[in-house]
Each structure stands twice: as C-alpha cells, then as structure tokens.
Design an enzyme around this catalytic site. Structure first.
Site, PDB file in Angstrom:
ATOM      1  N   TYR A 142       1.047  -1.151  -0.122  1.00 57.17           N
ATOM      2  CA  TYR A 142      -0.556  -0.239   0.486  1.00 57.17           C
ATOM      3  C   TYR A 142       0.705   1.169  -0.047  1.00 57.17           C
ATOM      4  CZ  TYR A 142      -3.676   3.659   2.240  1.00 57.17           C
ATOM      5  OH  TYR A 142      -3.712   4.352   2.468  1.00 57.17           O
ATOM      6  N   ASP A 237       9.013   3.031  -0.920  1.00 56.43           N
ATOM      7  CA  ASP A 237       8.256   3.437   0.212  1.00 56.43           C
ATOM      8  C   ASP A 237       8.620   3.127   1.927  1.00 56.43           C
ATOM      9  OD1 ASP A 237       5.890   4.405   1.516  1.00 56.43           O
ATOM     10  OD2 ASP A 237       4.517   3.793   0.330  1.00 56.43           O
ATOM     11  N   LYS A 265       4.416   9.336   8.438  1.00 57.26           N
ATOM     12  CA  LYS A 265       4.445   8.992   9.701  1.00 57.26           C
ATOM     13  C   LYS A 265       5.260   9.371  10.709  1.00 57.26           C
ATOM     14  CE  LYS A 265       1.148   5.696   8.258  1.00 57.26           C
ATOM     15  NZ  LYS A 265       1.297   4.770   7.034  1.00 57.26           N
TER      16      LYS A 265
HETATM   17  C1  LIG Z   1       0.406   4.676   5.467  1.00 60.64           C
HETATM   18  C2  LIG Z   1       1.215   4.062   4.433  1.00 60.64           C
HETATM   19  C3  LIG Z   1       1.653   5.381   3.718  1.00 60.64           C
HETATM   20  C4  LIG Z   1      -0.237   6.805   2.949  1.00 60.64           C
HETATM   21  O1  LIG Z   1       0.383   7.601   4.299  1.00 60.64           O
HETATM   22  P1  LIG Z   1      -0.964   8.683   4.745  1.00 60.64           P
HETATM   23  O2  LIG Z   1       0.138   9.495   5.323  1.00 60.64           O
HETATM   24  O3  LIG Z   1      -1.826   7.843   5.238  1.00 60.64           O
HETATM   25  O4  LIG Z   1      -1.558   9.486   3.551  1.00 60.64           O
HETATM   26  C5  LIG Z   1       1.641   4.956   2.015  1.00 60.64           C
HETATM   27  N1  LIG Z   1       2.659   4.605   2.427  1.00 60.64           N
HETATM   28  C6  LIG Z   1       2.824   3.506   3.280  1.00 60.64           C
HETATM   29  C7  LIG Z   1       4.296   2.245   3.209  1.00 60.64           C
HETATM   30  C8  LIG Z   1       2.735   3.613   4.651  1.00 60.64           C
HETATM   31  O5  LIG Z   1       2.171   2.338   5.680  1.00 60.64           O
END
Ligand SMILES: *Cc1c(COP(=O)(O)O)cnc(C)c1O
Length: 426
Positions: A142, A237, A265
């Site tokens: 994701y 990511d 995060k």
């Molecule tokens: C949470 C997450 C996102 C999205 O981040 P948001 O701040 O919720 O838009 C993208 N990539 C990964 C791996 C994530 O865990």
C-alpha cells in the site's frame, strides 16, 4: 453520557461510515469502533473511560508513545510562533538535514502533508526523470490513495493492472504493472515485457500493509539489479518502516540502497507529514529547479516539523531502538509461547518497533499466505483482546506498532490477555 455506540451513530449522520479513513470503521472485525477521548504514553482512553494498551500507535507515528512531554512542548512552543507561514522556515532545513544524515543516498528532501502525497509525487518525479509512463508495484503493498497506486493485478495473462477502487480510470491503471512480493521472477517477467517503459519499481521494503512480511533473502538485491539494468528507479516506500524498524529504516536492515525513498508517519511525530528524497540529480528535476511540478500549501508546516524534530531527537538517543526492539521481541516471543500453550494456530513476528500477529502456524512470506488466515477466528480474538483492554489494529492484514512507552508491565498484561483470548477462541 457519551458512549461509543451513540458517538458512532452521530458520526454516521455527517461522516461517511462515521469515519475519515475507511479502516477505522471496524468493517474487517465487525462491531463498533472506539471513539478516543485522549491518549498518553502506551495508552488510549475511549469516551466511556475505558483504558487500552495501544498497539495501533495511530498506524505507526507514535513511536515515543502518546503525548510525550518533549514532543508536546516542542509543538506548543512552535504554535506560539504561528501555525503556518506559506514561506520558508528553518525547521524544514533542520528536519531535512536529519533525514539526509540518516539515509546516505538522500541528498535532497521535499516535504508534503501526507504519505499519500509523498508516494504520488515520487512517482511523478520518477516518470519525469526517466521520461517513461509505466510503474511497477506489488500486490498487497500500500502506498496511499493516489490513482496510479490503487491498482491490483489484472486477471489471467493480463500484464497490466486493474483498478482496485471505483473512480480510477482503466486507462490509467494500464500503466501500473503489478508483481508479487518476494517473487523476483514475476518482476523480471514484467521488465522483459516492457524493457523500455518502466519508470520505477515502488515497494514497501518490509511490507506492513499486508500484515508484516519480511523480504526473502536476495529479493531487494534482485530488484536493485533489475532496476539498474533496465534504467528504472527503485523507490522504497518507507512511510511505515522509516525510523520504525530501525533508525535508518528498512534499507538499513536490508542493506540495499534505493534511488528514492518516501517517508511519513514517524517523521511527523503524530502531525500530518510526508516526505521523499534522493540524489540531487533526480530531486532537482522538480519545481522550482526542474519541469516536474509539485507543491503544497501546508508542506513543511512548522508545527509538524517541530513534532518531527522532537520525535527524532528522542529515538536517536543512545539505546532507544535497542530497548524498544528488545521489548517488542519479548512481546512477540510471549505471543508465540501462548500459541503453543493453548494449541491455537497463531504466531507473531517483529522487526524493530513493528510487529505482526497471524492466525497461521508460521509467519507468512507472501500476500497469498496472509490471505489464507482464519479471519473469523481473528475477529473473535480481536474483540476478546479489546474487551481485555488491548487495542490492536482492527484488521488481520495490518501490522501492529510498539513504542518506547510500552513497559515490561504492559507487555506482561498484554501477554496475559493474549493467553486468555487465544484460549477463548481455541
Ligand atoms: C500509511 C502509508 C502510506 C500513506 O500515508 P498517509 O499519510 O496515510 O497518506 C503510504 N505508504 C505506506 C507504506 C504507508 O504505510
């Protein structure tokens, strides 16, 4: 008196499904989401005054625990100097310098307001830099909610993906190729079919959005090699894993260097933040220096930068990661022991301050294995744990999060709850 049920009813009248992020609605586990009144340290309290040991951690950011005095004080001090300027402030440079120091290949950073924007913008940059349209991602990973990334594997022999959400044009999804995590051959096949068209491979280096899946030995080395050979950028990511599985993220754990990294995060300490970075030669393709457009009214927001800096200060302190990781490993070992004691098909694993538990005999290595869990048993386990005062992420396909605020006593209380809950669902 406010109750979770009455608050959920009230919310449902004016918020879609009563929430502002779909998974919060508890659809994967059933029942009523808890409305949180306050959070401190390792705990959250709902509107009915019930206390939970929190392993959601706001889905990752709260690595020093909730309302840490140093973070709260940094935010308060920043707030007295203004909430947003829309003009440069020095804390943006401070936080970028910290990221560059921890991630050797990151020479320049761009901040955004969410991980979604960071992943979306990194992809635009990769496409602009390589002058190619296609991207390659992995089933079960994701990267936020950008159109190009809400794509799943096409059926049968289709090499290109199909939208995983209504509203994503099929013509756009065609440019997203979908491979299988930990299956290098599936990536190689797509590169062979599209040798000159793939701008980037985007991957969660340690996958945390199909519960916690570790990369197979050599998987990322193989991705690195294929990207270099075919002229595609490798994008890690690290929105979830950065500053979470180790101070230097999953790339430090794995020992593979991507071209671009996305963050979020933890670097916002609980405030809305995202960021991406890489070598100057790539990053300088972006506006105002280059032709790839990217912008944000609240990007580099001073409150978010202050929260991020204070959080990084705390987790970079000597011993922070060692202590947190060892405690998290003890929790996971205790969960595995509880599974043996109760005879329930259940297991857990961790990496740094990130962990996963599974209704499986052994930890999964693929999306298909995660999908094979006994979901009904997970739902019962989940609600038993919630009744015991332990808050796990409300889904069998999400990782859970540990923090520096979780004490040995919290771990013992959690393990007692795990034993009783597993016995109850045996
Ligand atoms: C949470 C997450 C996102 C999205 O981040 P948001 O701040 O919720 O838009 C993208 N990539 C990964 C791996 C994530 O865990």
């Amino acid at each position: 008196m406010k109750t979770n049920l009455s608050e959920f009813d009230r919310a449902g009248r004016v918020l879609v499904g009563g929430v502002n992020s779909a998974v919060r609605a508890f659809r994967a586990v059933g029942g009523t989401p808890r409305f949180i009144d306050r959070a401190e340290g390792a705990y959250m309290w709902d509107v009915e005054g019930r206390r939970y040991i929190d392993y959601l951690g706001s889905w990752g950011p709260m690595i020093v625990g909730h309302s840490h005095p140093a973070v709260v004080s940094a935010v308060q001090q920043a707030a007295t100097r203004g909430l947003s300027y829309g003009a440069p402030n020095s804390m943006e440079t401070d936080l970028a310098e910290r990221i560059c120091a921890l991630f050797p290949q990151v020479e320049k950073v761009r901040f955004t307001s969410s991980g979604t924007e960071a992943a979306m913008s990194a992809i635009r940059l990769a496409r602009g830099y390589t002058k190619r349209d296609k991207i390659l991602k992995f089933e079960g990973c994701y990267h936020g909610t950008a159109d190009s990334l809400l794509v799943k594997a096409g059926s049968g022999a289709l090499a290109f993906g199909t939208p995983s959400s209504a509203g994503v044009p099929a013509d756009l999804a065609r440019h997203t190729l979908v491979a299988q995590f930990n299956d290098l051959a599936s990536v190689q096949a797509l590169f062979e079919q599209h040798p000159d068209d793939i701008a980037c491979v985007m991957v969660e280096p340690i996958a945390g959005n199909m519960n916690l899946i570790m990369p197979a030995p050599g998987f990322h080395q193989g991705l690195r090699e294929l990207c270099t050979r075919y002229g595609a950028l490798l994008i890690f990511d690290e929105v979830m894993t950065g500053f979470r599985v180790a101070l230097g993220g999953a790339q430090q754990v794995i020992g593979v260097t991507p071209d671009l990294s996305a963050f979020g995060k933890v670097i916002g300490g609980g405030m809305p933040v995202g960021a991406f970075g890489g070598p100057a030669a790539v990053m300088d393709m972006m506006a105002p220096l280059g032709p790839v457009y990217q912008a944000g009214t609240l990007s580099g927001n001073p409150i978010a930068m202050a929260a991020g800096l204070a959080t990084l200060d705390l987790i970079a302190a000597p011993g922070f990661f060692e202590t947190m990781s060892a405690r998290c490993a003890r929790l996971v070992a205790g969960m595995n022991e509880a599974a043996r004691e109760t005879g329930v098909t259940f297991c857990a694993r961790s990496e740094g301050g990130m962990a996963g538990c599974f209704m499986l005999a052994t930890p999964p290595n693929s999306f298909a294995e995660v999908q094979a869990q006994d979901v009904e048993r997970f739902k019962r386990f989940y609600h038993r744990m919630l009744d015991e005062g332990v808050y796990l992420p409300p889904s069998p396909v999400e990782a859970f999060f540990f923090s520096g605020a979780h004490s040995d006593a919290d771990i013992d209380a959690t393990l007692a709850a795990v034993r009783r809950s597993l016995a109850a669902v045996a």
